[in-house]
Design a protein around this motif. Sequence first.
Motif, PDB file in Angstrom:
ATOM      1  N   ARG A  50       0.821  -1.211   0.000  1.00  0.00           N
ATOM      2  CA  ARG A  50       0.000   0.000   0.000  1.00  0.00           C
ATOM      3  C   ARG A  50       0.853   1.259   0.000  1.00  0.00           C
ATOM      4  NH1 ARG A  50      -4.424  -1.466   4.723  1.00  0.00           N
ATOM      5  NH2 ARG A  50      -5.159  -3.440   3.817  1.00  0.00           N
ATOM      6  N   PRO A  51       0.334   2.327  -0.638  1.00  0.00           N
ATOM      7  CA  PRO A  51       1.004   3.621  -0.497  1.00  0.00           C
ATOM      8  C   PRO A  51       0.737   4.167   0.900  1.00  0.00           C
ATOM      9  CG  PRO A  51      -1.029   3.856  -1.742  1.00  0.00           C
ATOM     10  CD  PRO A  51      -0.853   2.379  -1.500  1.00  0.00           C
ATOM     11  N   TRP A  80       5.776   3.829   0.338  1.00  0.00           N
ATOM     12  CA  TRP A  80       5.068   2.576   0.098  1.00  0.00           C
ATOM     13  C   TRP A  80       5.449   1.594   1.201  1.00  0.00           C
ATOM     14  CZ3 TRP A  80       1.638   0.639  -3.559  1.00  0.00           C
ATOM     15  CH2 TRP A  80       1.282   1.516  -4.587  1.00  0.00           C
ATOM     16  N   ALA A  88       4.818   1.100  -9.891  1.00  0.00           N
ATOM     17  CA  ALA A  88       3.914   2.115  -9.346  1.00  0.00           C
ATOM     18  C   ALA A  88       4.655   3.417  -9.079  1.00  0.00           C
ATOM     19  CB  ALA A  88       3.256   1.594  -8.071  1.00  0.00           C
ATOM     20  N   ALA A 143      -1.724   3.166  -7.926  1.00  0.00           N
ATOM     21  CA  ALA A 143      -1.559   2.623  -6.585  1.00  0.00           C
ATOM     22  C   ALA A 143      -2.654   1.613  -6.269  1.00  0.00           C
ATOM     23  CB  ALA A 143      -1.570   3.758  -5.566  1.00  0.00           C
ATOM     24  N   SER A 178      -2.063  -2.430  -5.408  1.00  0.00           N
ATOM     25  CA  SER A 178      -2.468  -3.074  -4.158  1.00  0.00           C
ATOM     26  C   SER A 178      -3.339  -4.292  -4.416  1.00  0.00           C
ATOM     27  CB  SER A 178      -3.204  -2.070  -3.261  1.00  0.00           C
ATOM     28  OG  SER A 178      -2.348  -1.014  -2.877  1.00  0.00           O
TER      29      SER A 178
END
Length: 383
Positions: free
Chosen positions: A323-324, A330, A353, A360, A364
Amino acid sequence: MARGSVIVVGAGIAGLSTAWALNRRGFDVSVFEQGPIPNPRATSHDEHRITRYAYGALEGYAYLMPQAFAMYERMFADIGADHFARSKVVYFLREEISWHEPTIRALTRLGAGFRDIPLAEVAQRFPMVRTDGLTRAVETDDGGMLFPIRILTDLTVTLGARGVRFFADSRVSEVDPEAGKVVANGREHRADHVVIAAGAWVNKLTPLLADVVVPSRQAVMYLAPPPELARLWSEVPVLIDMGLRSGTYTLPPRRGTRLKIGDHVFTRSGDADGDRLATGADVERLESAARLAYRDFDRYQVLERKICFYTVTRDDSERFAVRPWGAKAWVVSACSGHGFKLGPLIGDGVAAAIAGERSAEETSRWAAGQLDLAELGAAEPAA
């Protein structure tokens, strides 16, 4: 001129793979590791690990495996060494479990080879296996063993020669995801992007996944088989025993490694900063399962009982959490043993990404194995 600067926190397979993929895209990369590089305390640091196509109910990961195998081939070509022993993988099922139907469906869609082994033939082909209680034996063609210590070492050497900067023995204590800042050993460092790939230490650096993943203290054993079985063990494929009580995975000795056995039951407990000394309590369940899987297991000599730490989901989904975080960071968290199988592919996806090749949200979902086979072609990064 570099496309930008990236700090990667963690020098296991996730961190080094991400650094490798970023370096190939022209980014200026620095890798911070709290210990030596490679670090013997890292989850990635091991003699050999299984890779395979068969994934049971996690079909999304089965559909990622052709890309994962291809990414390892690209990495091996890049580092100039092939640290993969190809092998069939044989699954022994002892109860009615949900693994078979989705596995066969995924393998069929992928065009991967598999077949049932008649139960009457198991004792002859695999005399070390206990046949009482077996309900099915399935042989799959696509799989084998990766050799992590060698992969990590060669990857480190290759990246160093290409200008990646390493900060060994540099424990990161603070990350600012908005400013792209980390503090390591009391000193501040900044970059355009930060990637946290800290394995079982992830929750010590960010609250982002605290409700999703947890460290899990896991035990494995390295063994010397009875002398009369030593040659056979050196020739058999990877063996996986699947039962409600008996579940084990076993990697035979290859290329100078030892016979290794582990289980797939997560403790979801322990502190990654703790010791790596396996106690009787740590291996109790594993020894019990091994006796159900293998004949005369007490005749096997234990060479080492080892503790490692996985990061696993708090539920039973066993999915990557990628995840960002904030404007510039990240977070990459593997789940259980999937981490090494998919490390280079996931690292490449995160690099894609950061480079703007993939959104993003899509990254994910892709890393969580939530894309179907039909969606994966459109989602593949243009690396």
